[in-house]
Write an enzyme that holds these catalytic residues in place. Structure first.
Site, PDB file in Angstrom:
ATOM      1  N   GLU A 133     -20.813  16.659  10.476  1.00  0.00           N
ATOM      2  CA  GLU A 133     -20.213  15.331  10.323  1.00  0.00           C
ATOM      3  C   GLU A 133     -20.941  14.297  11.195  1.00  0.00           C
ATOM      4  O   GLU A 133     -21.170  13.166  10.767  1.00  0.00           O
ATOM      5  CB  GLU A 133     -18.708  15.399  10.661  1.00  0.00           C
ATOM      6  CG  GLU A 133     -17.954  14.078  10.660  1.00  0.00           C
ATOM      7  CD  GLU A 133     -17.933  13.355   9.313  1.00  0.00           C
ATOM      8  OE1 GLU A 133     -18.375  13.923   8.300  1.00  0.00           O
ATOM      9  OE2 GLU A 133     -17.501  12.185   9.299  1.00  0.00           O
ATOM     10  N   LYS A 171     -22.724  11.005   9.685  1.00  0.00           N
ATOM     11  CA  LYS A 171     -22.396   9.632  10.091  1.00  0.00           C
ATOM     12  C   LYS A 171     -23.660   8.870  10.430  1.00  0.00           C
ATOM     13  O   LYS A 171     -23.855   7.738  10.019  1.00  0.00           O
ATOM     14  CB  LYS A 171     -21.474   9.609  11.326  1.00  0.00           C
ATOM     15  CG  LYS A 171     -20.032   9.935  11.125  1.00  0.00           C
ATOM     16  CD  LYS A 171     -19.237   8.930  10.328  1.00  0.00           C
ATOM     17  CE  LYS A 171     -19.333   9.149   8.871  1.00  0.00           C
ATOM     18  NZ  LYS A 171     -18.472   9.982   8.169  1.00  0.00           N
ATOM     19  N   TRP A 231       0.915  -1.149   0.000  1.00  0.00           N
ATOM     20  CA  TRP A 231       0.000   0.000   0.000  1.00  0.00           C
ATOM     21  C   TRP A 231       0.947   1.189   0.000  1.00  0.00           C
ATOM     22  O   TRP A 231       1.637   1.456   0.986  1.00  0.00           O
ATOM     23  CB  TRP A 231      -0.878  -0.042   1.257  1.00  0.00           C
ATOM     24  CG  TRP A 231      -1.604   1.224   1.542  1.00  0.00           C
ATOM     25  CD1 TRP A 231      -1.180   2.232   2.372  1.00  0.00           C
ATOM     26  CD2 TRP A 231      -2.866   1.646   1.037  1.00  0.00           C
ATOM     27  NE1 TRP A 231      -2.112   3.226   2.390  1.00  0.00           N
ATOM     28  CE2 TRP A 231      -3.147   2.909   1.586  1.00  0.00           C
ATOM     29  CE3 TRP A 231      -3.794   1.063   0.158  1.00  0.00           C
ATOM     30  CZ2 TRP A 231      -4.316   3.604   1.289  1.00  0.00           C
ATOM     31  CZ3 TRP A 231      -4.946   1.763  -0.120  1.00  0.00           C
ATOM     32  CH2 TRP A 231      -5.198   3.004   0.438  1.00  0.00           C
ATOM     33  N   LYS A 271     -18.072   3.725  -1.461  1.00  0.00           N
ATOM     34  CA  LYS A 271     -16.868   4.196  -0.778  1.00  0.00           C
ATOM     35  C   LYS A 271     -16.176   5.263  -1.603  1.00  0.00           C
ATOM     36  O   LYS A 271     -15.656   6.239  -1.081  1.00  0.00           O
ATOM     37  CB  LYS A 271     -15.932   2.999  -0.535  1.00  0.00           C
ATOM     38  CG  LYS A 271     -14.657   3.347   0.210  1.00  0.00           C
ATOM     39  CD  LYS A 271     -14.970   3.709   1.645  1.00  0.00           C
ATOM     40  CE  LYS A 271     -13.820   4.361   2.363  1.00  0.00           C
ATOM     41  NZ  LYS A 271     -14.301   5.258   3.434  1.00  0.00           N
ATOM     42  N   HIS A 302     -33.646  29.793  13.942  1.00  0.00           N
ATOM     43  CA  HIS A 302     -34.170  30.223  12.645  1.00  0.00           C
ATOM     44  C   HIS A 302     -34.853  29.082  11.900  1.00  0.00           C
ATOM     45  O   HIS A 302     -35.010  29.142  10.687  1.00  0.00           O
ATOM     46  CB  HIS A 302     -33.045  30.805  11.790  1.00  0.00           C
ATOM     47  CG  HIS A 302     -32.419  32.017  12.418  1.00  0.00           C
ATOM     48  ND1 HIS A 302     -33.092  33.198  12.581  1.00  0.00           N
ATOM     49  CD2 HIS A 302     -31.190  32.200  12.955  1.00  0.00           C
ATOM     50  CE1 HIS A 302     -32.292  34.077  13.191  1.00  0.00           C
ATOM     51  NE2 HIS A 302     -31.133  33.486  13.418  1.00  0.00           N
ATOM     52  N   ASN A 346       6.772  -3.357   5.823  1.00  0.00           N
ATOM     53  CA  ASN A 346       5.569  -2.586   6.139  1.00  0.00           C
ATOM     54  C   ASN A 346       5.994  -1.460   7.065  1.00  0.00           C
ATOM     55  O   ASN A 346       6.844  -1.661   7.923  1.00  0.00           O
ATOM     56  CB  ASN A 346       4.541  -3.428   6.899  1.00  0.00           C
ATOM     57  CG  ASN A 346       3.990  -4.561   6.067  1.00  0.00           C
ATOM     58  OD1 ASN A 346       4.246  -4.631   4.873  1.00  0.00           O
ATOM     59  ND2 ASN A 346       3.238  -5.438   6.705  1.00  0.00           N
TER      60      ASN A 346
HETATM   61  C1  G6P Z   1     -18.262   9.105  -0.571  1.00  0.00           C
HETATM   62  C2  G6P Z   1     -17.920   8.379   0.704  1.00  0.00           C
HETATM   63  C3  G6P Z   1     -17.668   9.385   1.822  1.00  0.00           C
HETATM   64  C4  G6P Z   1     -16.587  10.371   1.412  1.00  0.00           C
HETATM   65  C5  G6P Z   1     -16.934  11.044   0.081  1.00  0.00           C
HETATM   66  C6  G6P Z   1     -15.748  11.815  -0.455  1.00  0.00           C
HETATM   67  O1  G6P Z   1     -19.493   9.726  -0.425  1.00  0.00           O
HETATM   68  O2  G6P Z   1     -18.952   7.496   1.071  1.00  0.00           O
HETATM   69  O3  G6P Z   1     -17.263   8.705   2.995  1.00  0.00           O
HETATM   70  O4  G6P Z   1     -16.435  11.337   2.405  1.00  0.00           O
HETATM   71  O5  G6P Z   1     -17.268  10.071  -0.899  1.00  0.00           O
HETATM   72  O6  G6P Z   1     -14.746  10.897  -0.765  1.00  0.00           O
HETATM   73  P1  G6P Z   1     -13.200  11.208  -0.822  1.00  0.00           P
HETATM   74  O7  G6P Z   1     -12.584   9.878  -1.165  1.00  0.00           O
HETATM   75  O8  G6P Z   1     -13.011  12.222  -1.893  1.00  0.00           O
HETATM   76  O9  G6P Z   1     -12.795  11.722   0.509  1.00  0.00           O
END
Ligand code: G6P
Length: 610
Positions: free
Chosen positions: A483, A487, A74, A605, A506, A100
């Site tokens: 945020e 979540k 990675w 993701k 408001h 690693n």
């Molecule tokens: C998607 C993911 C979020 C993330 C967003 C931006 O909506 O589910 O978790 O914050 O994309 O992604 P990035 O990879 O640009 O941070």
């Protein structure tokens, strides 16, 4: 994160090693490679992409060896490509290393080796280690000693395995801050960075300690410290099954990633913070340092959770560096023809580095002549490539769709950037030092926050049937309210909104009754008293209050139904601590509602489409 597997025994090694890599695929990686000895000659094969690609490359039927090491990478230093993939070799081509972790002082070791005539062909810190071991071997003609000498000069983290044709029946493994396990089978040994690669062979293993090495031969093994003192580390039974191991013993990747945050924040800081100078060292920004010094304006663009990180960054940079900062959704930025001049510096924040809107915004900003910097987690991703310079987050692969550890790493990196830009302008060394030492203390403080997990779970349980949630905060805590709400809705499908606490009157105040839980992020800063007044407005309408407050704040109990404490820190750093309870509240509510926490419905993701 990277994975290591090594084998020495009676079985044919190549397929076994590749299968071991496959067991670790869940960790995320970008390339894979293998080193093995055939007729005393060291062979290396490596390939960018999936382990399957490596598997096709390796002519298993023609390889009879029963010793080798393998790796999934990675990327941390240098793009993910065939060349930067591990194993790396010394200049003689007789010593191979898989690694690693991050070697922090690799630049100084590399400079010294170059002066001594050694040649480098990759961008990695690992090659430095391989060549360094090779250089020492030339002097001492003993592999174990050469490894030991090299490791005692190295700063940073490592889990390594070394295989050499000089001493062909031996694998040396070592650990410092990056796990290594030695599996003990019948007349065979498997070393790995992850028990997942071992359990199909044996459940008896030694977990190496930091600063410990294992010297493994066909006949047996010894464990020693890097200082050459024997250790008799006990053999343990691995009791976890494969699925548990993949998730590090946690029920979900999201929970694992929440709990990784002390470590991921530590990794985001590694080698970057100069506490004594009240400053930071961000090598990735060296090329644009003058631009940052003279920038008239910063525009930060991002999506989702990364956009929330951008909002916090706006406050940080404006506070410490006194430069105007604007934050814009990448999807808006790309289409609304924003006014951008060559004096502007654009920051793109992204976990994946592949979000289509953010990438398009980056291209648009470049088109307009601005300097564009990337703050991404995935090395070599599109945004990393399309930006002039940048800083990697080093959070490791984030698998849970709801971003957690990437967010705290983004905020950590942004605090470093704000500190650096402040120190270029009016921030004194003394103030810089105070901020730097608070930043350095974050990993331990996150550990402290995680100690409240049981309490947070109990609170979450009480509100599992709520249909709506409100999240409120002011100043640095306003983006955090957004945020927290994100979540919750992402993974539990409960409707939630985040607002600046004062804006409540408001509109959202109309929603408040005894069925409305309101999460206040009420840490102590200049507007704390005003936040208490907002709480009273909620209480007067019978709203239920969950408050996140700083340790030592006793006043808050009068105003809130539940209090979750986080350690004291600077207001600008509060979000890095306060987000952890918000993540856990969302997680435990979603868990009770039996939602698919790691793969919530309708979400991806990495959003690589518009
Ligand atoms: C998607 C993911 C979020 C993330 C967003 C931006 O909506 O589910 O978790 O914050 O994309 O992604 P990035 O990879 O640009 O941070």
């Amino acid at each position: 994160m990277c994975g290591i597997v090594g084998y020495i025994g009676n079985q044919k090694a190549s397929r076994l090693l590749v299968n071991g890599l496959k067991r670790m695929e869940y960790r995320g990686y970008d390339s894979a490679g293998i080193a093995f000895l055939e007729n005393g000659i060291l062979n290396i094969m490596k390939k960018q992409g999936k382990v399957d690609g490596l598997d096709t490359l390796v002519p298993h039927d023609l390889i009879s060896t029963n010793i080798g090491i393998a790796h999934t990478r990675w990327a941390t230093h240098g793009f993910p490509n065939d060349n930067n993939a591990h194993p790396h070799t010394d200049n003689s081509g007789n010593i191979s290393v898989v690694h690693n972790g991050i070697i922090e002082n690799y630049t100084s070791i590399r400079t010294k080796l170059i002066k001594d005539g050694y040649k480098f062909s990759t961008d990695t810190d690992t090659e430095v280690l391989a060549i360094f071991i090779g250089a020492l071997y030339e002097k001492v003609k003993n592999l174990e000693e050469a490894v030991r000498m090299a490791l005692s000069e190295v700063d940073g983290t490592y889990g390594i395995a070394v295989l050499s044709s000089y001493e062909p029946d031996k694998i040396i493994a070592a650990r410092m801050g990056s796990p290594m396990v030695l599996g003990i089978g019948d007349n065979e040994f498997i070393i790995a960075s992850d028990a997942a690669a071992i359990i199909s062979h044996t459940n008896r293993a030694i977990y190496l300690n930091d600063g410990e090495m294992a010297i493994v031969t066909r006949e047996g093994y010894v464990t020693k410290t890097v200082q050459n003192e024997n250790t008799n580390t006990a053999v343990e039974d691995i009791e976890l099954d494969l699925e548990q191991i993949e998730k590090g013993g946690y029920d979900h990747f999201m929970l694992k990633e929440i709990f990784e945050q002390p470590e991921t924040v530590r990794n985001a800081l590694r080698g970057r913070l100069l506490v004594e100078k009240g400053n930071v060292r961000l090598g990735g920004l060296n090329a644009v340092i003058d631009k940052l010094r003279t920038a008239k304006r910063i525009v930060i663009t991002a999506c989702g959770t990364s956009w929330h990180a951008a909002l916090v960054a706006e406050y940080m940079i404006e506070q410490l560096a006194q430069i105007p900062v604007e934050v814009e959704y990448a999807s808006e930025f790309r289409y609304r023809n924003p006014i951008i001049t060559p004096d502007d510096v654009i920051f793109a924040i992204s976990q994946s580095g592949e979000t289509a809107d953010t990438l398009a915004a980056v291209k648009e900003a470049r088109q307009k002549g601005a300097t564009v910097l990337g703050f991404v987690n995935v090395v070599g991703s599109s945004i990393a490539r399309e930006t002039e310079a940048g800083i990697y987050l080093h959070a490791g692969p984030e698998i849970g769709v709801a971003s957690t550890k990437a967010f705290t790493s983004q905020l950590t990196v942004m605090s470093l950037v704000a500190l650096m830009m402040g120190r270029m302008r009016n921030l004194s060394q003394l103030d810089g030092k105070r901020i730097a030492s608070e930043i350095a203390a974050l990993p331990e403080k996150i550990e402290k926050v995680l100690e409240s997990t049981k309490l947070i779970r109990e609170i979450a349980h009480e509100y599992v049937n709520s249909k709506n949630f409100l999240y409120l905060g002011r100043g640095y805590n306003f983006p955090l309210a957004l945020e927290g709400a994100l979540k919750l809705k992402e993974i539990s499908y409960i409707h939630a909104e985040g607002y600046p606490a004062a804006e409540m009157k408001h509109g959202p105040i109309a929603l408040i009754d005894e069925n409305m839980p309101v999460v206040f992020i009420a840490t102590q800063d200049e507007i704390y008293d005003k936040v208490l007044s907002n709480m009273e407005e909620v209480r007067a309408r019978k709203g239920r209050i969950i408050a996140i407050a700083n340790e030592g704040d006793e006043r808050i109990h009068v105003h809130a139904d539940h209090v979750i404490y986080i350690p004291q820190t600077l207001p600008m750093l509060n979000p890095i601590l306060a987000v952890v309870p918000l993540q856990l509240i969302a997680y435990y509510i979603a868990l009770e509602l039996e939602c698919n926490v790691d793969q919530p419905r309708n979400l991806a993701k990495s959003v690589t489409v518009e």
